[in-house]
Design an enzyme around this catalytic site. Structure first.
Site, PDB file in Angstrom:
ATOM      1  N   GLU A 256      10.426   2.283  10.190  1.00  0.00           N
ATOM      2  CA  GLU A 256      11.356   3.383   9.883  1.00  0.00           C
ATOM      3  C   GLU A 256      10.544   4.661  10.048  1.00  0.00           C
ATOM      4  O   GLU A 256       9.696   4.968   9.216  1.00  0.00           O
ATOM      5  CB  GLU A 256      11.866   3.276   8.440  1.00  0.00           C
ATOM      6  CG  GLU A 256      12.652   2.020   8.135  1.00  0.00           C
ATOM      7  CD  GLU A 256      13.989   1.964   8.835  1.00  0.00           C
ATOM      8  OE1 GLU A 256      14.497   3.022   9.261  1.00  0.00           O
ATOM      9  OE2 GLU A 256      14.523   0.856   8.984  1.00  0.00           O
TER      10      GLU A 256
ATOM     11  N   LYS B 169       0.832  -1.204   0.000  1.00  0.00           N
ATOM     12  CA  LYS B 169       0.000   0.000   0.000  1.00  0.00           C
ATOM     13  C   LYS B 169       0.872   1.263   0.000  1.00  0.00           C
ATOM     14  O   LYS B 169       1.538   1.560   0.988  1.00  0.00           O
ATOM     15  CB  LYS B 169      -0.904   0.045   1.245  1.00  0.00           C
ATOM     16  CG  LYS B 169      -1.925   1.163   1.117  1.00  0.00           C
ATOM     17  CD  LYS B 169      -2.446   1.659   2.439  1.00  0.00           C
ATOM     18  CE  LYS B 169      -1.783   2.910   2.918  1.00  0.00           C
ATOM     19  NZ  LYS B 169      -1.952   4.103   2.084  1.00  0.00           N
TER      20      LYS B 169
ATOM     21  N   GLY C 296       3.423   4.427  13.366  1.00  0.00           N
ATOM     22  CA  GLY C 296       4.316   3.304  13.697  1.00  0.00           C
ATOM     23  C   GLY C 296       3.966   2.681  15.041  1.00  0.00           C
ATOM     24  O   GLY C 296       3.947   1.455  15.186  1.00  0.00           O
TER      25      GLY C 296
ATOM     26  N   GLN D  36      -0.148  19.607   5.342  1.00  0.00           N
ATOM     27  CA  GLN D  36       1.260  19.736   5.678  1.00  0.00           C
ATOM     28  C   GLN D  36       1.679  21.222   5.681  1.00  0.00           C
ATOM     29  O   GLN D  36       2.408  21.670   6.567  1.00  0.00           O
ATOM     30  CB  GLN D  36       2.071  18.925   4.663  1.00  0.00           C
ATOM     31  CG  GLN D  36       3.485  18.621   5.074  1.00  0.00           C
ATOM     32  CD  GLN D  36       3.604  17.893   6.405  1.00  0.00           C
ATOM     33  OE1 GLN D  36       2.683  17.188   6.824  1.00  0.00           O
ATOM     34  NE2 GLN D  36       4.708  18.109   7.093  1.00  0.00           N
TER      35      GLN D  36
ATOM     36  N   CYS E 101      12.923  12.335   6.111  1.00  0.00           N
ATOM     37  CA  CYS E 101      13.087  11.849   7.477  1.00  0.00           C
ATOM     38  C   CYS E 101      14.460  12.208   8.011  1.00  0.00           C
ATOM     39  O   CYS E 101      14.669  12.297   9.208  1.00  0.00           O
ATOM     40  CB  CYS E 101      12.873  10.343   7.524  1.00  0.00           C
ATOM     41  SG  CYS E 101      13.825   9.489   6.275  1.00  0.00           S
TER      42      CYS E 101
ATOM     43  N   GLU F 237       9.167  16.831  15.108  1.00  0.00           N
ATOM     44  CA  GLU F 237       9.412  16.762  13.670  1.00  0.00           C
ATOM     45  C   GLU F 237       8.422  17.669  12.942  1.00  0.00           C
ATOM     46  O   GLU F 237       7.208  17.516  13.103  1.00  0.00           O
ATOM     47  CB  GLU F 237       9.259  15.314  13.169  1.00  0.00           C
ATOM     48  CG  GLU F 237       9.671  15.176  11.724  1.00  0.00           C
ATOM     49  CD  GLU F 237       9.477  13.777  11.175  1.00  0.00           C
ATOM     50  OE1 GLU F 237       8.388  13.197  11.392  1.00  0.00           O
ATOM     51  OE2 GLU F 237      10.396  13.264  10.516  1.00  0.00           O
TER      52      GLU F 237
HETATM   53  P1  NAD Z   1       2.100   8.482   7.790  1.00  0.00           P
HETATM   54  O1  NAD Z   1       2.447   7.679   8.986  1.00  0.00           O
HETATM   55  O2  NAD Z   1       0.964   9.415   7.875  1.00  0.00           O
HETATM   56  O3  NAD Z   1       1.783   7.522   6.562  1.00  0.00           O
HETATM   57  C1  NAD Z   1       2.686   6.553   6.091  1.00  0.00           C
HETATM   58  C2  NAD Z   1       1.906   5.447   5.409  1.00  0.00           C
HETATM   59  O4  NAD Z   1       1.106   4.790   6.390  1.00  0.00           O
HETATM   60  C3  NAD Z   1       0.939   5.920   4.340  1.00  0.00           C
HETATM   61  O5  NAD Z   1       0.861   4.967   3.307  1.00  0.00           O
HETATM   62  C4  NAD Z   1      -0.386   5.994   5.094  1.00  0.00           C
HETATM   63  O6  NAD Z   1      -1.493   5.904   4.251  1.00  0.00           O
HETATM   64  C5  NAD Z   1      -0.255   4.780   5.999  1.00  0.00           C
HETATM   65  N1  NAD Z   1      -1.059   4.829   7.223  1.00  0.00           N
HETATM   66  C6  NAD Z   1      -1.563   5.901   7.868  1.00  0.00           C
HETATM   67  N2  NAD Z   1      -2.257   5.507   8.959  1.00  0.00           N
HETATM   68  C7  NAD Z   1      -2.175   4.160   9.014  1.00  0.00           C
HETATM   69  C8  NAD Z   1      -2.669   3.168   9.907  1.00  0.00           C
HETATM   70  N3  NAD Z   1      -3.410   3.479  10.978  1.00  0.00           N
HETATM   71  N4  NAD Z   1      -2.384   1.881   9.652  1.00  0.00           N
HETATM   72  C9  NAD Z   1      -1.614   1.531   8.611  1.00  0.00           C
HETATM   73  N5  NAD Z   1      -1.135   2.418   7.706  1.00  0.00           N
HETATM   74  C10 NAD Z   1      -1.407   3.722   7.910  1.00  0.00           C
HETATM   75  O7  NAD Z   1       3.437   9.222   7.349  1.00  0.00           O
HETATM   76  P2  NAD Z   1       3.620  10.229   6.102  1.00  0.00           P
HETATM   77  O8  NAD Z   1       3.060  11.544   6.467  1.00  0.00           O
HETATM   78  O9  NAD Z   1       3.161   9.578   4.841  1.00  0.00           O
HETATM   79  O10 NAD Z   1       5.200  10.309   6.017  1.00  0.00           O
HETATM   80  C11 NAD Z   1       5.949  11.212   6.733  1.00  0.00           C
HETATM   81  C12 NAD Z   1       6.618  10.517   7.901  1.00  0.00           C
HETATM   82  O11 NAD Z   1       7.407   9.431   7.409  1.00  0.00           O
HETATM   83  C13 NAD Z   1       7.592  11.414   8.635  1.00  0.00           C
HETATM   84  O12 NAD Z   1       7.455  11.217  10.011  1.00  0.00           O
HETATM   85  C14 NAD Z   1       8.950  10.927   8.166  1.00  0.00           C
HETATM   86  O13 NAD Z   1      10.004  11.192   9.037  1.00  0.00           O
HETATM   87  C15 NAD Z   1       8.698   9.470   8.004  1.00  0.00           C
HETATM   88  N6  NAD Z   1       9.682   8.847   7.110  1.00  0.00           N
HETATM   89  C16 NAD Z   1      10.613   8.028   7.678  1.00  0.00           C
HETATM   90  C17 NAD Z   1      11.604   7.459   6.885  1.00  0.00           C
HETATM   91  C18 NAD Z   1      12.626   6.541   7.475  1.00  0.00           C
HETATM   92  O14 NAD Z   1      13.221   5.781   6.736  1.00  0.00           O
HETATM   93  N7  NAD Z   1      12.872   6.576   8.766  1.00  0.00           N
HETATM   94  C19 NAD Z   1      11.625   7.728   5.508  1.00  0.00           C
HETATM   95  C20 NAD Z   1      10.658   8.574   4.975  1.00  0.00           C
HETATM   96  C21 NAD Z   1       9.685   9.127   5.797  1.00  0.00           C
END
Ligand code: NAD
Length: 490
Positions: A248, A173, A231, A329, A282, A380
């Site tokens: 991650e 997904k 997460g 955002q 990130c 963040e």
């Molecule tokens: P997000 O957690 O909102 O979404 C990430 C993914 O999870 C999306 O596909 C979203 O649809 C899905 N999602 C949302 N709620 C969910 C749930 N309850 N159950 C399962 N899936 C769900 O994050 P975002 O806004 O898309 O991304 C930004 C974040 O990602 C920032 O915190 C950034 O630091 C982090 N990030 C981390 C890394 C790393 O490698 N550490 C890399 C890139 C981004």
């Protein structure tokens, strides 16, 4: 306008409830695509289909699986420019960074394909005669992959390729803001000969579709990249079924600039680390911890260089800073800028939402007089905002660097080799750069963080397949008699 369906059991199909969602260009706000929103039932079918495909795929010799990945890598190379342009249109990052994102996908695909002839286990002597011991890597089974929007093809490829070479079948997904690159990646793997049902794609809302993946009992492991909040929820939910999870998550990455640093080099590093990808990484450098002796001059020169950055549509090759991903955002970043001012930090550069540009544009923002406890120095923001924090010496700089809950990337600019090595030792982070910014990881090295940035797993590098395999230990006894370990060892 193009409409995109779900990819389940080798077919592009409509969602079972007929629901759709829209995909916009963040620079122009134009509608670029309509996508099907998977239902819980669709996720169930995707997991069933992946389960059906598992026996055949996991029994295919890994070097043969690799041939498909090598072909996919070549197709990615041929389509690099077209994919980069699609990415800039959908996600906003400037074209040269979008090309880098696609290149990262190419690199990990070749790298994972190479793993097809390794997938190394170990052999070791037995404590008994006529006995042989070894370990082999086995796939986990059906794996769920959930990705964010900021690296629309690199992060999906970082997960999909090592998972496939290891013999797993997948339910994937992508983020709802950037599904198009994932759709293209699925098409590329299909064109490269990936057998039916090995990779299933479900698009739609995070909590509904992602949540259904996490809760599905046929899915034995979940690999997630995204926010800390999501997460944590996934970790808790997956624990109910003893699912393997790799996380991650976010970062609040520091760059330390010591008084002996090459100042021009450090300023270029801060500009790239803090404002590259409009701060939506990130690994973005959202804290710049500067030795108090050089801080006034450093600040002045950093402001001068920040002013020169061009903001606009990333398709224009002269643009340095594209839009942020969406209005939520944009408003979150603007709110953090207000919070910084309310807390007593000084906004010394930028920070204004840009109108009349139609898209989600904001000037890169620089705060001075920031103290480590302020929210802008702790949380963040995920936008083009960075904070200058003063430190009186190396030890204080390290203390400030470690004063946040995250621990992904970090950096120090110094000519002092002792301080460079001490920084590697002392900074609580998964990655430390010396004389380079916090961003710029290479795919053949492990990537991941400590503390709340994750749960200890590492992606890419030689560790890439660890996330997607179980180690099986095997003992061969060819003595022809019962031998008892620990007892017949005499
Ligand atoms: P997000 O957690 O909102 O979404 C990430 C993914 O999870 C999306 O596909 C979203 O649809 C899905 N999602 C949302 N709620 C969910 C749930 N309850 N159950 C399962 N899936 C769900 O994050 P975002 O806004 O898309 O991304 C930004 C974040 O990602 C920032 O915190 C950034 O630091 C982090 N990030 C981390 C890394 C790393 O490698 N550490 C890399 C890139 C981004």
């Amino acid at each position: 306008m193009q409409e995109y369906k779900l990819f389940i059991d080798g077919e592009w199909i409509e969602s079972s409830n007929g629901e759709t969602f829209d995909d916009f260009n963040p620079a122009t706000l134009e509608l670029i695509a309509r996508l099907h929103k998977a239902s819980e039932d669709d996720v169930r079918r995707a997991a069933d289909s992946a389960e059906d495909a598992f026996d055949a795929w996991s029994s295919t010799p890994a070097p043969r699986r690799a041939k498909i990945l090598f072909r996919a890598a070549r197709i990615l190379e041929e389509r690099k420019e077209e994919l980069a342009r699609l990415m800039t249109t959908e996600m906003g990052k400037v074209l040269k960074e979008a090309r880098g994102d696609v290149q990262e996908a190419i690199d990990i695909t070749y790298y994972a394909a190479g793993e097809g002839r390794r997938l190394l286990g170990e052999t070791t002597p037995s404590e008994l005669p006529d006995k042989f011991c070894l370990t082999v890597r086995r796939p986990i089974g059906v794996v769920g992959l959930i990705t964010p929007w900021n690296f629309p093809i690199a992060i999906p490829a970082w997960k999909i390729m090592p998972a496939l070479i290891s013999g797993n079948t997948l339910v994937f997904k992508p983020a709802s803001d950037t599904p198009l690159l994932s759709i293209e990646l699925v098409k590329i793997l299909t064109d490269a000969g990936l057998p039916r049902s090995v990779l299933n794609l479900v698009t739609g809302e995070g909590s509904a579709v992602g949540g259904a993946i996490v809760k599905n009992r046929k899915i034995r492991a979940v690999s997630f990249t995204g926010s800390l909040e999501t997460g944590k929820w996934i970790l808790g939910e997956a624990a109910r079924d003893m699912k393997r999870v790799s996380l991650e998550l976010g970062g609040k990455n520091p760059i330390i600039v010591m008084d002996d640093a090459d100042m021009d080099l450090a300023i270029d590093g801060v500009l790239w680390g803090a404002f590259g990808t409009t701060g939506q990484r990130c690994t973005a450098a959202s804290r710049v911890i500067v030795h108090e002796k050089i801080l006034p001059l450093f600040q002045k020169r950093l402001i001068e260089k920040t002013e020169l950055l061009n903001i606009g549509n990333g398709l224009d090759e002269n643009v340095d800073i594209g839009p942020v991903i969406n209005n939520t955002q944009l408003q979150k970043i603007a709110r953090y800028i207000e919070i910084g001012k309310e807390e007593g930090a000084k906004l010394v550069q930028g920070g204004k939402i840009i109108k009349p540009l139609p898209g989600y544009f904001i000037e890169p923002a620089l705060f001075s007089d920031v103290t480590p406890d302020m929210r802008i120095a702790q949380e963040e923001i995920f936008g083009p905002v960075t904070s200058l924090i003063s430190a009186c010496d190396f030890d204080e700089a390290i203390k400030i660097a470690n004063s946040v809950e995250y621990g992904l990337s970090s950096s120090i600019y110094t000519k002092n080799i002792t301080n460079a090595f001490r920084a590697i030792e002392k900074i609580e982070a998964g990655i430390t750069y010396i004389n380079a910014p916090t961003i710029g990881s290479e795919i053949h090295l492990p990537f991941g963080g400590v503390k709340s940035t994750g749960n200890g797993t590492r992606e890419a590098g030689t560790t890439a397949v660890e996330e997607f395999t179980e180690l099986k230990t095997a003992y061969f006894d060819y003595s022809g008699k019962l031998q008892k370990a620990q007892i017949d060892t005499g």
